[in-house]
Design a protein around this motif. Structure first.
Motif, short mmCIF file in Angstrom:
data_model
loop_
_atom_site.label_atom_id
_atom_site.label_comp_id
_atom_site.label_asym_id
_atom_site.label_seq_id
_atom_site.Cartn_x
_atom_site.Cartn_y
_atom_site.Cartn_z
N ILE A 106 -16.43 25.69 9.06
CA ILE A 106 -15.93 24.99 7.74
C ILE A 106 -14.36 24.32 8.31
CG2 ILE A 106 -14.50 25.54 5.46
CD1 ILE A 106 -16.31 28.20 5.55
N PRO A 107 -14.20 23.11 8.20
CA PRO A 107 -13.19 22.69 8.57
C PRO A 107 -11.67 23.23 7.96
CG PRO A 107 -14.34 20.84 7.36
CD PRO A 107 -15.09 22.06 7.32
N VAL A 108 -10.63 23.60 8.70
CA VAL A 108 -9.50 24.09 8.36
C VAL A 108 -8.28 23.01 8.71
CG1 VAL A 108 -7.99 26.34 8.32
CG2 VAL A 108 -10.65 26.43 8.70
N HIS A 109 -7.48 22.65 7.70
CA HIS A 109 -6.43 22.07 7.91
C HIS A 109 -5.18 23.08 7.68
CE1 HIS A 109 -3.18 19.00 8.54
NE2 HIS A 109 -4.36 18.06 8.89
N VAL A 110 -4.23 23.24 8.90
CA VAL A 110 -3.18 24.19 8.74
C VAL A 110 -1.71 23.22 8.23
CG1 VAL A 110 -1.50 25.26 10.15
CG2 VAL A 110 -3.90 25.81 10.34
N LEU A 111 -1.17 24.30 7.15
CA LEU A 111 0.18 23.84 6.98
C LEU A 111 1.03 24.52 7.32
CD1 LEU A 111 -1.07 22.81 3.30
CD2 LEU A 111 -0.77 21.10 4.98
N SER A 112 2.48 24.41 7.86
CA SER A 112 3.29 25.15 8.34
C SER A 112 4.65 24.63 8.01
CB SER A 112 2.87 25.56 9.67
OG SER A 112 3.98 26.56 10.28
N ALA A 113 5.76 25.63 7.85
CA ALA A 113 7.01 25.37 8.08
C ALA A 113 7.61 25.36 9.53
CB ALA A 113 7.93 26.42 6.99
N ASP A 115 6.46 24.68 13.69
CA ASP A 115 5.57 23.83 14.38
C ASP A 115 4.71 24.79 15.07
OD1 ASP A 115 3.88 22.11 15.61
OD2 ASP A 115 5.44 20.97 16.73
N GLN A 116 3.48 25.15 14.64
CA GLN A 116 2.27 25.87 15.65
C GLN A 116 1.43 24.89 15.79
OE1 GLN A 116 2.47 29.69 13.50
NE2 GLN A 116 4.36 30.44 14.91
N ALA A 117 1.34 23.89 15.79
CA ALA A 117 0.07 23.02 15.95
C ALA A 117 -0.74 23.14 17.14
CB ALA A 117 0.73 21.42 15.85
N ARG A 118 -0.31 23.46 18.30
CA ARG A 118 -0.98 23.65 19.42
C ARG A 118 -1.87 24.77 19.31
NH1 ARG A 118 1.08 25.23 25.13
NH2 ARG A 118 -0.21 27.01 24.63
N GLU A 119 -1.26 25.93 18.91
CA GLU A 119 -2.11 27.11 18.74
C GLU A 119 -3.08 26.86 17.73
OE1 GLU A 119 2.01 27.86 20.48
OE2 GLU A 119 1.40 27.03 18.67
N ALA A 120 -2.81 26.19 16.56
CA ALA A 120 -3.90 26.07 15.52
C ALA A 120 -5.04 25.22 16.05
CB ALA A 120 -3.20 25.26 14.40
N LEU A 121 -4.54 24.16 16.77
CA LEU A 121 -5.60 23.25 17.13
C LEU A 121 -6.53 23.89 18.14
CD1 LEU A 121 -3.51 19.79 17.55
CD2 LEU A 121 -5.17 20.49 15.73
N GLU A 122 -5.83 24.64 18.99
CA GLU A 122 -6.58 25.42 20.00
C GLU A 122 -7.66 26.36 19.45
OE1 GLU A 122 -4.17 27.32 22.89
OE2 GLU A 122 -3.84 25.43 24.27
N LEU A 123 -7.40 26.83 18.27
CA LEU A 123 -8.31 27.79 17.39
C LEU A 123 -9.36 27.05 16.74
CD1 LEU A 123 -5.70 30.42 16.21
CD2 LEU A 123 -7.30 30.96 17.89
N GLY A 124 -9.06 25.84 16.71
CA GLY A 124 -10.39 24.94 15.92
C GLY A 124 -9.93 24.38 14.74
N ALA A 125 -8.62 24.48 14.35
CA ALA A 125 -8.23 23.67 13.18
C ALA A 125 -8.40 22.07 13.58
CB ALA A 125 -6.85 23.92 12.93
#
Length: 426
Positions: A106-113, A115-125
């Motif tokens: 299931i594709p997941v897009h992260v929203l965050s206050a 910046d944790q983009a790198r961690e999220a993308l590495e996990l597959g977001a």
């Protein structure tokens, strides 16, 4: 007269923020369903309204636990996930979604206050947006999610100059739904990236014409070249510096080794959003083998800063059987002393700190601020252990310099997820 019978007020379904409605009572099988995991009712309402406007059905959950349960039960088409949730970090929710064969595609897009983009993308977001998010950005997010769950052939680019390796990677990855394009040089790869969109790219670093680093730099610099998630699949061991250089570009670094086909298959199916139960049985077995290993903790030194003996015992009994070495400090002062000693003895270097917040002598917030004053420990992952899931507690921890937080009593699966997210690679 008899007292009037009390009026039964129906309680809202679990996970629905007060005053908000969603589609949980009128779900249509086969419809496009969006799950929104967000604890701010106002923003959850904005996301739901936009989902409705774009022809989605929508489910709302305001805690990580409810979000995970809804994802497993309802199998939504896509998920919008807030990172700062009341019960635990959204990154642990993402890790658990991606480790479960039923929800992994299931594709997941992260929203965050923050910046944790790198961690999220590495996990597959599939992407990460910083709050506050404008309407135009949100429309982009929806479009991106849509391309990921729309059925169709997925394309993978493989850049590898050894013909035998190329052949074996092709056999490992290609299915009816996955088209593998193989090239032998960086220039051929750039040409392909200009002409086609790929879901992900697998590349070696040792190439005949450019180095892998030079290729990544060119991909980043050239406007007309697409930049899919890149999996570096290389034969030589990387130094810390080389890994840091690659980290600027690649969400995932895989070193070729005995077990590497499983890891490679695991990473590629993550980025292709393939439904695991549709894969051949042999591949399903390989994926399970790749996920069963807790390589993240093996040989790592974890400093537990905690004054309660029961918690120390509980943490040690989770960490030590998984290969971690546990160091104990009873308060912030002891933790600083231990970290200072490790500067002189590199073999005692700590990989991650679990920091209790309530302690005598020096509490966890003060200790975290002190640690962050030292340049040597700027990058040291610190996970705060908070007594209760209070929003201001969590925010204080992050402001003091913690990377993340988990509320007591500790849930073992959530803790392991957090450790996988924050444990330094390499």
């Amino acid at each position: 007269p008899f007292p009037a019978a009390p009026v039964a007020v129906p309680s809202p379904p679990a996970g629905l923020p007060a005053g908000l409605e969603d589609d949980r009572d009128q779900l249509i099988p086969g419809s496009r369903l969006l799950l929104v995991v967000e604890d701010d009712p106002r923003f959850a309402g904005v996301l739901r309204d936009l989902a409705w406007e774009l022809g989605f059905q929508c489910l709302l959950a305001h805690t990580g636990t409810d979000g995970l349960a809804a994802a497993v039960h309802h199998q939504p088409s896509a998920i919008l996930l807030d990172i700062n949730l009341p019960d635990h970090s959204g990154l642990t929710v993402l890790d658990q979604l991606k480790r479960n064969a039923r929800t992994r595609h299931i594709p997941v897009h992260v929203l965050s206050a923050v910046d944790q983009a790198r961690e999220a993308l590495e996990l597959g977001a599939v992407g990460s947006a910083l709050k506050p998010v404008q309407r135009e950005q949100l429309l982009d997010v929806f479009r991106k999610l849509e391309t990921k769950f729309t059925p169709g052939v997925r394309r993978v680019l493989v850049l590898e100059d050894d013909p035998r390796q190329r052949e074996s990677i092709q056999q490992l990855l290609a299915t009816e739904q996955v088209q593998v394009e193989c090239v032998a040089t960086a220039h051929e790869a750039l040409q392909q990236l200009r002409e086609h969109t790929f879901e992900c790219m697998v590349m070696d670093l040792q190439l005949p014409d450019l180095s892998g680093y030079e290729l990544l730099e060119q991909m980043a610099a050239q406007e007309d070249v697409s930049f899919p998630p890149v999996i570096v699949y290389t034969g030589h061991t990387l130094s810390r510096d080389e890994e840091q250089r690659l980290r600027r570009f690649s969400r995932s670094i895989i070193i070729k080794g005995v077990r590497s086909p499983e890891r490679l298959l695991d990473e590629v199916t993550l980025f292709l959003h393939q439904v695991e139960s549709h894969l051949p049985p042999e591949r399903q077995r390989m994926l399970q083998a790749a996920r069963d290993r807790e390589a993240a903790l093996d040989g790592r030194r974890i400093l537990v800063v905690e004054d309660d003996v029961r918690n120390i015992f509980a943490l040690s009994s989770v960490l030590e059987p998984r290969g971690a070495k546990v160091e104990i400090a009873r308060n912030g002062k002891e933790a600083l002393a231990l970290l200072t000693r490790s500067l002189a003895q590199p073999q005692l270097a700590v990989d991650l700190v679990l920091m209790d917040i309530m302690m005598p002598e020096m509490d966890g917030l003060t200790a975290t601020r002190e640690i962050r004053k030292h340049s040597e420990w700027q990058k040291l992952p610190i996970i705060a252990l908070t007594a209760k899931a209070m929003r201001d507690d969590q925010e204080k921890c992050l402001q003091a310099g913690a990377n993340d937080y988990i509320a007591k009593p500790l849930d073992v699966e959530k803790l392991l997820s957090l450790l996988r997210v924050w444990m330094p690679r390499g």
